[in-house]
Design a protein around this motif. Sequence first.
Motif, mmCIF file in Angstrom:
data_model
loop_
_atom_site.group_PDB
_atom_site.id
_atom_site.type_symbol
_atom_site.label_atom_id
_atom_site.label_comp_id
_atom_site.label_asym_id
_atom_site.label_seq_id
_atom_site.Cartn_x
_atom_site.Cartn_y
_atom_site.Cartn_z
ATOM 1 N N LEU A 121 17.945 -8.513 2.091
ATOM 2 C CA LEU A 121 17.338 -9.150 3.536
ATOM 3 C C LEU A 121 16.333 -8.256 3.996
ATOM 4 O O LEU A 121 15.492 -8.791 4.644
ATOM 5 N N SER A 122 16.722 -6.866 3.823
ATOM 6 C CA SER A 122 15.463 -5.833 4.173
ATOM 7 C C SER A 122 14.170 -6.084 3.453
ATOM 8 O O SER A 122 12.967 -6.265 4.229
ATOM 9 N N LEU A 123 14.135 -6.491 2.370
ATOM 10 C CA LEU A 123 12.967 -6.922 1.669
ATOM 11 C C LEU A 123 12.463 -8.240 2.061
ATOM 12 O O LEU A 123 11.225 -8.269 2.283
ATOM 13 N N ALA A 124 13.226 -9.239 2.383
ATOM 14 C CA ALA A 124 12.757 -10.356 3.052
ATOM 15 C C ALA A 124 12.148 -10.211 4.359
ATOM 16 O O ALA A 124 10.989 -10.719 4.555
ATOM 17 N N LEU A 125 12.463 -9.249 5.189
ATOM 18 C CA LEU A 125 12.143 -9.271 6.371
ATOM 19 C C LEU A 125 10.926 -8.532 6.241
ATOM 20 O O LEU A 125 9.851 -8.616 7.088
ATOM 21 N N PHE A 126 10.607 -7.663 5.183
ATOM 22 C CA PHE A 126 9.273 -6.815 5.135
ATOM 23 C C PHE A 126 8.285 -8.000 4.710
ATOM 24 O O PHE A 126 6.949 -7.974 5.291
ATOM 25 N N THR A 168 7.296 -10.134 7.918
ATOM 26 C CA THR A 168 6.685 -9.310 8.997
ATOM 27 C C THR A 168 5.212 -9.433 8.428
ATOM 28 O O THR A 168 4.431 -9.724 9.129
ATOM 29 N N ALA A 169 5.151 -9.103 7.082
ATOM 30 C CA ALA A 169 3.600 -8.735 6.675
ATOM 31 C C ALA A 169 2.913 -9.955 6.582
ATOM 32 O O ALA A 169 1.619 -10.017 6.751
ATOM 33 N N MET A 170 3.590 -11.178 6.117
ATOM 34 C CA MET A 170 2.909 -12.485 5.819
ATOM 35 C C MET A 170 2.580 -13.036 7.282
ATOM 36 O O MET A 170 1.638 -14.095 7.258
ATOM 37 N N ILE A 171 2.959 -12.694 8.017
ATOM 38 C CA ILE A 171 2.580 -13.126 9.600
ATOM 39 C C ILE A 171 1.060 -12.830 9.655
ATOM 40 O O ILE A 171 0.244 -13.816 10.088
ATOM 41 N N SER A 226 -5.012 -10.349 2.757
ATOM 42 C CA SER A 226 -4.962 -9.777 1.530
ATOM 43 C C SER A 226 -3.740 -9.288 1.285
ATOM 44 O O SER A 226 -2.756 -8.916 2.123
ATOM 45 N N PRO A 227 -3.334 -9.155 -0.347
ATOM 46 C CA PRO A 227 -2.027 -8.829 -0.581
ATOM 47 C C PRO A 227 -1.787 -7.355 -0.214
ATOM 48 O O PRO A 227 -0.511 -6.690 -0.070
ATOM 49 N N LEU A 228 -2.853 -6.431 0.036
ATOM 50 C CA LEU A 228 -2.750 -5.212 0.352
ATOM 51 C C LEU A 228 -1.807 -4.971 1.926
ATOM 52 O O LEU A 228 -1.560 -3.888 2.170
ATOM 53 N N THR A 229 -2.163 -6.177 2.605
ATOM 54 C CA THR A 229 -1.299 -6.195 3.989
ATOM 55 C C THR A 229 0.070 -5.755 3.733
ATOM 56 O O THR A 229 0.809 -5.281 4.263
ATOM 57 N N LEU A 230 0.609 -6.725 2.677
ATOM 58 C CA LEU A 230 1.937 -6.816 2.254
ATOM 59 C C LEU A 230 2.358 -5.486 1.929
ATOM 60 O O LEU A 230 3.435 -4.686 2.104
ATOM 61 N N LEU A 231 1.738 -4.917 0.747
ATOM 62 C CA LEU A 231 1.846 -3.619 0.171
ATOM 63 C C LEU A 231 2.088 -2.286 0.929
ATOM 64 O O LEU A 231 2.802 -1.598 1.113
#
Length: 313
Positions: A122-127, A130-133, A145-150
């Motif tokens: 669930l924590s990973l899904a929340l990350f 949030t980033a994909m917004i 960019s994928p760097l936003t998620l990273l």
Amino acid sequence: MRPAFSVIFLTTLIGAAQGLFFALYGAELTLLSQTDAAAGRQFLFLGSLVALVLTGLGLIASFFHLGRPERAWRSATMWRTSWLSREVIALPFFMLGLLVYGSAQYLGWTQTVPIGAVTALLSLALFVCTAMIYASVRFLQEWASPLTLLNYLLLGCASGLTLATLLAALLGMPDLVPPYALAAIGLTLLAAVSRGASLVRNARLKPKSSVQSAIGIKHPRIVQKAQGFMGGSFNTREFFHGQSAALLRSVKWIFLLLVFPLPLMCLALALSSASTAWLLAAFALQYLGLLAERWYFFAQANHPQNLYYQTIS
């Protein structure tokens, strides 16, 4: 874009909470078998409680971003297409996972590993949500960019592990301090590489639009003298931060200093001196730096409409 402090506090607080939980669950899987069982359960319970409080504070902060807070429940209705709706769903589920996991530790349950695994997912899904917004907004090149998620993942985990190191020292778990501190150092270094890569990438971006394409006139020499109306508007308030380029540069160097080298120095000094004060300084400096980093993240994003609304008459 105009940075919203409610969102800045939301993302930094829940990021630290998520990183803290990863540290707690990792300790349960690998390190706590070497310590007293009762002390280990107490540490995991108190750590989960801290993570739950941080997440709750982030949730409270998010309400200040809403024009009509009483309609907040509607934000979850578009979960099929909206990352924001998915975040709204994932956040309370993560909080529920923290509550169940912490309660299980407090009650002395022995089979808490499966609960922790679900909460970690669930924590990973929340990350991701949030980033994909931001990463899914294709017309804002700085975010797409994928760097936003990273970066969201690494910065959250780095701050969470720094906090876990501090809690281990405060709650009488000295055996956990060295591995936690080393992990925090490693994640902070990884986050520095990732965030540096995004800064280099964004500095090289070229706008896909121009003043000519913004107003539909192809003449090679166009200079905007006025915005077109007398004062500001929703567009100029929400899609432009209104700060100078000099301030943006200052904030960038401030967060680079506070998030990376200063906490690394404090963590190294804490390892060599066994001083809790250095651990407190490491987390405080890193969190302050993350507030500046998140402000810069929003301010750096250049909305295409700013090509048209460049000058206020």
